[in-house]
Write a protein that holds these residues in place. Structure first.
Motif, mmCIF file in Angstrom:
data_model
loop_
_atom_site.group_PDB
_atom_site.id
_atom_site.type_symbol
_atom_site.label_atom_id
_atom_site.label_comp_id
_atom_site.label_asym_id
_atom_site.label_seq_id
_atom_site.Cartn_x
_atom_site.Cartn_y
_atom_site.Cartn_z
ATOM 1 N N ASN A 150 12.110 53.703 54.202
ATOM 2 C CA ASN A 150 13.518 53.643 54.593
ATOM 3 C C ASN A 150 14.451 53.891 53.405
ATOM 4 O O ASN A 150 15.463 53.216 53.231
ATOM 5 C CB ASN A 150 13.844 52.305 55.269
ATOM 6 N N GLY A 151 14.065 54.848 52.553
ATOM 7 C CA GLY A 151 14.896 55.244 51.418
ATOM 8 C C GLY A 151 14.745 54.407 50.165
ATOM 9 O O GLY A 151 15.363 54.713 49.151
ATOM 10 N N VAL A 152 13.907 53.364 50.203
ATOM 11 C CA VAL A 152 13.719 52.486 49.048
ATOM 12 C C VAL A 152 12.360 52.781 48.408
ATOM 13 O O VAL A 152 11.326 52.739 49.080
ATOM 14 C CB VAL A 152 13.791 50.999 49.466
ATOM 15 N N GLU A 153 12.376 53.073 47.111
ATOM 16 C CA GLU A 153 11.126 53.361 46.410
ATOM 17 C C GLU A 153 10.248 52.119 46.346
ATOM 18 O O GLU A 153 10.693 51.051 45.943
ATOM 19 C CB GLU A 153 11.398 53.869 44.992
ATOM 20 N N LYS A 154 8.967 52.280 46.731
ATOM 21 C CA LYS A 154 8.002 51.188 46.708
ATOM 22 C C LYS A 154 7.073 51.268 45.499
ATOM 23 O O LYS A 154 6.402 50.305 45.168
ATOM 24 C CB LYS A 154 7.168 51.179 47.997
ATOM 25 N N GLY A 155 6.998 52.437 44.874
ATOM 26 C CA GLY A 155 6.141 52.636 43.712
ATOM 27 C C GLY A 155 5.586 54.044 43.708
ATOM 28 O O GLY A 155 5.889 54.849 44.591
ATOM 29 N N PHE A 156 4.770 54.324 42.688
ATOM 30 C CA PHE A 156 4.211 55.674 42.591
ATOM 31 C C PHE A 156 2.836 55.648 41.937
ATOM 32 O O PHE A 156 2.433 54.667 41.323
ATOM 33 C CB PHE A 156 5.161 56.597 41.814
ATOM 34 N N VAL A 157 2.133 56.766 42.125
ATOM 35 C CA VAL A 157 0.808 56.965 41.556
ATOM 36 C C VAL A 157 0.834 58.293 40.806
ATOM 37 O O VAL A 157 1.284 59.307 41.346
ATOM 38 C CB VAL A 157 -0.278 56.988 42.665
ATOM 39 N N GLU A 158 0.339 58.279 39.574
ATOM 40 C CA GLU A 158 0.360 59.479 38.741
ATOM 41 C C GLU A 158 -0.795 60.420 39.073
ATOM 42 O O GLU A 158 -1.811 60.009 39.632
ATOM 43 C CB GLU A 158 0.288 59.086 37.270
ATOM 44 N N GLY A 159 -0.624 61.668 38.688
ATOM 45 C CA GLY A 159 -1.709 62.642 38.725
ATOM 46 C C GLY A 159 -1.557 63.730 39.771
ATOM 47 O O GLY A 159 -1.372 63.446 40.950
ATOM 48 N N LEU A 160 -1.634 64.981 39.304
ATOM 49 C CA LEU A 160 -1.604 66.125 40.210
ATOM 50 C C LEU A 160 -2.847 66.132 41.099
ATOM 51 O O LEU A 160 -2.764 66.505 42.267
ATOM 52 C CB LEU A 160 -1.492 67.433 39.418
ATOM 53 N N ASP A 161 -3.993 65.684 40.566
ATOM 54 C CA ASP A 161 -5.215 65.648 41.378
ATOM 55 C C ASP A 161 -5.064 64.679 42.550
ATOM 56 O O ASP A 161 -5.502 64.954 43.668
ATOM 57 C CB ASP A 161 -6.445 65.291 40.539
ATOM 58 N N PHE A 162 -4.381 63.556 42.312
ATOM 59 C CA PHE A 162 -4.122 62.605 43.382
ATOM 60 C C PHE A 162 -3.189 63.232 44.419
ATOM 61 O O PHE A 162 -3.423 63.151 45.620
ATOM 62 C CB PHE A 162 -3.506 61.313 42.831
ATOM 63 N N LYS A 163 -2.123 63.868 43.954
ATOM 64 C CA LYS A 163 -1.167 64.524 44.864
ATOM 65 C C LYS A 163 -1.862 65.572 45.711
ATOM 66 O O LYS A 163 -1.627 65.677 46.917
ATOM 67 C CB LYS A 163 -0.034 65.152 44.052
ATOM 68 N N THR A 164 -2.728 66.361 45.118
ATOM 69 C CA THR A 164 -3.434 67.401 45.867
ATOM 70 C C THR A 164 -4.247 66.781 46.997
ATOM 71 O O THR A 164 -4.176 67.237 48.146
ATOM 72 C CB THR A 164 -4.330 68.226 44.927
ATOM 73 N N ALA A 165 -4.983 65.732 46.695
ATOM 74 C CA ALA A 165 -5.779 65.055 47.728
ATOM 75 C C ALA A 165 -4.870 64.437 48.788
ATOM 76 O O ALA A 165 -5.146 64.539 49.992
ATOM 77 C CB ALA A 165 -6.670 63.988 47.095
ATOM 78 N N LEU A 166 -3.776 63.815 48.355
ATOM 79 C CA LEU A 166 -2.839 63.170 49.277
ATOM 80 C C LEU A 166 -2.240 64.187 50.253
ATOM 81 O O LEU A 166 -2.245 63.976 51.472
ATOM 82 C CB LEU A 166 -1.734 62.468 48.484
ATOM 83 N N PHE A 167 -1.744 65.301 49.765
ATOM 84 C CA PHE A 167 -1.135 66.302 50.646
ATOM 85 C C PHE A 167 -2.186 67.013 51.499
ATOM 86 O O PHE A 167 -1.869 67.478 52.599
ATOM 87 C CB PHE A 167 -0.280 67.284 49.837
ATOM 88 N N ASN A 168 -3.415 67.064 51.025
ATOM 89 C CA ASN A 168 -4.481 67.665 51.834
ATOM 90 C C ASN A 168 -4.871 66.792 53.027
ATOM 91 O O ASN A 168 -5.565 67.254 53.924
ATOM 92 C CB ASN A 168 -5.703 68.005 50.980
#
Length: 187
Positions: A150-168
């Motif tokens: 709902n527009g409020v940042e909850k946190g983040f995880v680093e790494g392009l490899d993580f992002k690739t898996a997440l978006f896949n």
């Protein structure tokens, strides 16, 4: 005359605002969003269904529209997946299960190098999920995969490899929902 001008101006504003959104099932998604000071456009959107129930409306936001799922997942640039929860069938535990299964499919059961970060991302969803909530899963270049509720940042995880898996999870060869993948790609 002033009333007529006011009414015409009001009508124009309403038409412009309506055209800046896309109706997806019972959800209305904006055609543009801004994250990390970068404007993103709606690439495509659809409904995640399970057993004939609409679970959530999902939209994919990119800097430039494309239908190439692999290049999207691998790109090191800001992008987002917006999930607008439509059903009470989606709970925190069901979302956790779906994400874990999605990571397994996205990586061909090769999650060992991502395990700690997968746990961290899932733990960002501490509160129960309810109808009407909106989750933005945003890859912010230079920061990582950020979860907004709902527009409020909850946190983040680093790494392009993580992002690739997440978006896949949505765009990979074994997506959570093939129809939703196609719709997110604007096909």
């Amino acid at each position: 005359m002033k009333k007529l001008n006011f009414l015409l101006t009001l009508a124009f504003i309403i038409v412009v605002q309506l055209s800046a959104q896309t109706k997806v099932g019972d959800a209305t998604l904006p055609n543009e969003v801004t994250f990390n000071q970068e404007k993103l456009v709606l690439n495509g959107a659809g409904i995640r269904e399970k057993f004939f129930f609409d679970i959530y409306a999902g939209g994919l936001y990119l800097k430039t529209k494309t239908t190439d799922a692999e290049s999207i997942a691998n790109a090191d640039e800001t992008m987002a997946v917006k999930l607008d929860i439509l059903s009470g069938m989606m709970s925190r535990s069901k979302m956790e299960g779906a994400l874990r299964e999605g990571f397994e499919k996205a990586t061909n059961n090769n999650t060992a190098s991502l395990a700690t970060r997968i746990d961290k991302f899932i733990n960002l969803m501490q509160e129960e999920i309810e109808v009407g909530q909106v989750y933005d899963i945003v890859y912010e270049k230079g920061k990582g995969s950020v979860l907004y509720k709902n527009g409020v940042e909850k946190g983040f995880v680093e790494g392009l490899d993580f992002k690739t898996a997440l978006f896949n999870i949505w765009l990979g060869k074994k997506p959570a929902d093939k129809d939703l993948k196609s719709e997110m790609l604007g096909k």
